[in-house]
Design an enzyme around this catalytic site. Structure first.
Site, PDB file in Angstrom:
ATOM      1  NE  ARG A   1      46.895   9.026  32.126  1.00  0.00           N
ATOM      2  CZ  ARG A   1      46.405   9.232  30.902  1.00  0.00           C
ATOM      3  NH1 ARG A   1      46.897   8.581  29.866  1.00  0.00           N
ATOM      4  NH2 ARG A   1      45.441  10.085  30.721  1.00  0.00           N
TER       5      ARG A   1
ATOM      6  NE  ARG B   1      44.872  14.857  38.411  1.00  0.00           N
ATOM      7  CZ  ARG B   1      44.804  14.404  37.176  1.00  0.00           C
ATOM      8  NH1 ARG B   1      44.877  13.125  36.937  1.00  0.00           N
ATOM      9  NH2 ARG B   1      44.693  15.228  36.173  1.00  0.00           N
TER      10      ARG B   1
ATOM     11  NE  ARG C   1      43.743  11.957  25.456  1.00  0.00           N
ATOM     12  CZ  ARG C   1      43.630  12.128  26.768  1.00  0.00           C
ATOM     13  NH1 ARG C   1      42.750  12.974  27.251  1.00  0.00           N
ATOM     14  NH2 ARG C   1      44.387  11.433  27.594  1.00  0.00           N
TER      15      ARG C   1
ATOM     16  NE  ARG D   1      47.503  13.299  27.773  1.00  0.00           N
ATOM     17  CZ  ARG D   1      46.636  13.474  28.753  1.00  0.00           C
ATOM     18  NH1 ARG D   1      45.603  14.287  28.586  1.00  0.00           N
ATOM     19  NH2 ARG D   1      46.782  12.855  29.901  1.00  0.00           N
TER      20      ARG D   1
ATOM     21  CE  LYS E   1      40.094  14.278  34.785  1.00  0.00           C
ATOM     22  NZ  LYS E   1      40.222  12.939  34.162  1.00  0.00           N
TER      23      LYS E   1
HETATM   24  P1  AP5 Z   1      39.153  13.750  27.647  1.00  0.00           P
HETATM   25  O1  AP5 Z   1      38.066  14.752  27.756  1.00  0.00           O
HETATM   26  O2  AP5 Z   1      40.472  14.208  27.128  1.00  0.00           O
HETATM   27  O3  AP5 Z   1      39.279  12.932  29.020  1.00  0.00           O
HETATM   28  P2  AP5 Z   1      39.884  13.363  30.413  1.00  0.00           P
HETATM   29  O4  AP5 Z   1      38.984  12.879  31.485  1.00  0.00           O
HETATM   30  O5  AP5 Z   1      40.221  14.822  30.423  1.00  0.00           O
HETATM   31  O6  AP5 Z   1      41.176  12.463  30.420  1.00  0.00           O
HETATM   32  P3  AP5 Z   1      42.684  12.811  30.704  1.00  0.00           P
HETATM   33  O7  AP5 Z   1      43.469  11.654  30.133  1.00  0.00           O
HETATM   34  O8  AP5 Z   1      43.071  14.165  30.202  1.00  0.00           O
HETATM   35  O9  AP5 Z   1      42.719  12.783  32.246  1.00  0.00           O
HETATM   36  P4  AP5 Z   1      43.932  12.531  33.151  1.00  0.00           P
HETATM   37  O10 AP5 Z   1      43.400  12.916  34.445  1.00  0.00           O
HETATM   38  O11 AP5 Z   1      44.531  11.192  33.087  1.00  0.00           O
HETATM   39  O12 AP5 Z   1      45.081  13.439  32.489  1.00  0.00           O
HETATM   40  P5  AP5 Z   1      45.591  14.888  32.818  1.00  0.00           P
HETATM   41  O13 AP5 Z   1      46.017  15.501  31.560  1.00  0.00           O
HETATM   42  O14 AP5 Z   1      44.648  15.624  33.673  1.00  0.00           O
HETATM   43  O15 AP5 Z   1      38.606  12.568  26.700  1.00  0.00           O
HETATM   44  C1  AP5 Z   1      39.432  11.481  26.337  1.00  0.00           C
HETATM   45  C2  AP5 Z   1      39.066  11.038  24.907  1.00  0.00           C
HETATM   46  O16 AP5 Z   1      37.710  10.583  24.886  1.00  0.00           O
HETATM   47  C3  AP5 Z   1      39.128  12.172  23.873  1.00  0.00           C
HETATM   48  O17 AP5 Z   1      39.583  11.633  22.672  1.00  0.00           O
HETATM   49  C4  AP5 Z   1      37.683  12.643  23.726  1.00  0.00           C
HETATM   50  O18 AP5 Z   1      37.413  13.150  22.427  1.00  0.00           O
HETATM   51  C5  AP5 Z   1      36.895  11.373  24.007  1.00  0.00           C
HETATM   52  N1  AP5 Z   1      35.651  11.637  24.730  1.00  0.00           N
HETATM   53  C6  AP5 Z   1      35.457  12.492  25.761  1.00  0.00           C
HETATM   54  N2  AP5 Z   1      34.175  12.450  26.190  1.00  0.00           N
HETATM   55  C7  AP5 Z   1      33.564  11.539  25.404  1.00  0.00           C
HETATM   56  C8  AP5 Z   1      32.223  11.038  25.359  1.00  0.00           C
HETATM   57  N3  AP5 Z   1      31.279  11.490  26.216  1.00  0.00           N
HETATM   58  N4  AP5 Z   1      31.913  10.115  24.421  1.00  0.00           N
HETATM   59  C9  AP5 Z   1      32.861   9.654  23.550  1.00  0.00           C
HETATM   60  N5  AP5 Z   1      34.153  10.098  23.552  1.00  0.00           N
HETATM   61  C10 AP5 Z   1      34.486  11.013  24.471  1.00  0.00           C
HETATM   62  O19 AP5 Z   1      46.893  14.554  33.727  1.00  0.00           O
HETATM   63  C11 AP5 Z   1      48.018  13.931  33.141  1.00  0.00           C
HETATM   64  C12 AP5 Z   1      49.061  13.667  34.193  1.00  0.00           C
HETATM   65  O20 AP5 Z   1      49.478  14.900  34.795  1.00  0.00           O
HETATM   66  C13 AP5 Z   1      48.629  12.792  35.379  1.00  0.00           C
HETATM   67  O21 AP5 Z   1      48.747  11.415  35.077  1.00  0.00           O
HETATM   68  C14 AP5 Z   1      49.636  13.238  36.457  1.00  0.00           C
HETATM   69  O22 AP5 Z   1      50.904  12.669  36.238  1.00  0.00           O
HETATM   70  C15 AP5 Z   1      49.742  14.724  36.193  1.00  0.00           C
HETATM   71  N6  AP5 Z   1      48.769  15.502  36.964  1.00  0.00           N
HETATM   72  C16 AP5 Z   1      47.749  16.266  36.459  1.00  0.00           C
HETATM   73  N7  AP5 Z   1      47.061  16.844  37.460  1.00  0.00           N
HETATM   74  C17 AP5 Z   1      47.659  16.451  38.623  1.00  0.00           C
HETATM   75  C18 AP5 Z   1      47.374  16.706  39.980  1.00  0.00           C
HETATM   76  N8  AP5 Z   1      46.331  17.489  40.359  1.00  0.00           N
HETATM   77  N9  AP5 Z   1      48.164  16.125  40.895  1.00  0.00           N
HETATM   78  C19 AP5 Z   1      49.227  15.349  40.550  1.00  0.00           C
HETATM   79  N10 AP5 Z   1      49.521  15.069  39.268  1.00  0.00           N
HETATM   80  C20 AP5 Z   1      48.755  15.612  38.299  1.00  0.00           C
END
Ligand code: AP5
Length: 216
Positions: free
Chosen positions: A171, A88, A127, A160, A13
């Site tokens: 997660r 979410r 990552r 991270r 994402k």
């Molecule tokens: P990346 O693009 O970083 O993946 P992502 O889907 O963004 O994964 P996240 O871990 O950021 O999602 P998340 O939802 O768990 O975390 P968030 O920060 O939002 O890619 C990952 C890796 O793969 C990278 O190294 C990239 O280079 C590689 N990659 C990407 N695409 C690729 C491809 N096509 N091919 C090969 N490699 C690839 O949230 C963190 C925490 O915050 C949550 O756990 C929760 O506690 C809180 N939180 C955030 N939003 C909310 C909400 N709305 N409500 C409640 N709690 C929330």
């Protein structure tokens, strides 16, 4: 263009959000990034959010909703936005829908990036992120030129706090608990588009552009 990006942790994402934001000249609003910024600055919100994030749990809806509503009022979101990681839960989706009804500017589309669980874990465990410029790397799929050093600003890359295997799997489990009702919410509104994200980032962008260009 007003987009929501859904998908499990590691679906890409954030990666897709950055590329789409550049292409459309609109902000990518990542709730994870905003929360991590609060945690790093030690704000009250950050202290409250940290315990949830460290356990891989969702931060309570009320906290996240008011944070996003404030962000959407900033002028750079006037002409569109890409919401990465919000909503979410159905409660968050309802709050967003009410807010957008008030401005009479509904969502354009909701894009769900799909990847299998084991690939998602592999992406999370490999990552690395630059603490200075925010660029994201992957040890296997997108390695920096020099080990653990950002290609662009030369800072030492970091992992991270929630990317250890236990938290990553938690997660994913939390995501699976909430995903179906949320997807149903958007499917009922004819907004949901699923994109197979098990391909290299450029190929996933092409698939995404195909979906967006086909919208009525
Ligand atoms: P990346 O693009 O970083 O993946 P992502 O889907 O963004 O994964 P996240 O871990 O950021 O999602 P998340 O939802 O768990 O975390 P968030 O920060 O939002 O890619 C990952 C890796 O793969 C990278 O190294 C990239 O280079 C590689 N990659 C990407 N695409 C690729 C491809 N096509 N091919 C090969 N490699 C690839 O949230 C963190 C925490 O915050 C949550 O756990 C929760 O506690 C809180 N939180 C955030 N939003 C909310 C909400 N709305 N409500 C409640 N709690 C929330």
């Amino acid at each position: 263009m007003r987009l929501v990006l859904l998908g499990p942790p590691g679906a890409g994402k954030g990666t897709q959000g950055v590329l789409l934001a550049e292409r459309y000249g609109i902000p990518q609003i990542s709730t994870g990034d905003i929360l991590r910024d609060h945690v790093q600055r030690g704000t009250r919100l950050g202290i409250q959010a940290r315990s949830y994030m460290d356990r891989g749990e969702y931060v309570p809806d009320g906290v996240v909703v008011s944070m996003v509503m404030d962000r959407l009022e900033e002028p750079d979101a006037d002409h569109g936005f890409i919401l990465d990681g919000f909503p979410r839960t159905v409660a968050q989706a309802e709050a967003l829908e009410r807010a957008l009804e008030e401005t009479e500017e509904p969502l354009t589309a909701v894009l769900k990036f799909s990847v299998g669980g084991e690939l998602a874990v592999r992406r999370l465990l490999g990552r690395y992120t630059c603490p200075t410029c925010g660029r994201t790397y992957h040890m296997e799929f997108k390695p920096p030129a020099e080990d653990e050093v950002c290609d662009v600003c030369g800072s030492t890359l970091e992992r991270r706090a929630d990317d250890d295997e236990l938290t990553a799997r938690r997660r994913l489990a939390v995501y699976r608990e909430q995903a179906s009702p949320l997807e149903r919410f958007y499917a009922e509104r004819d907004l949901l588009h699923q994109i197979d994200a098990e391909a290299l980032p450029d190929e996933v962008v092409d698939r995404t552009m195909g979906v967006l260009e086909a919208l009525p």
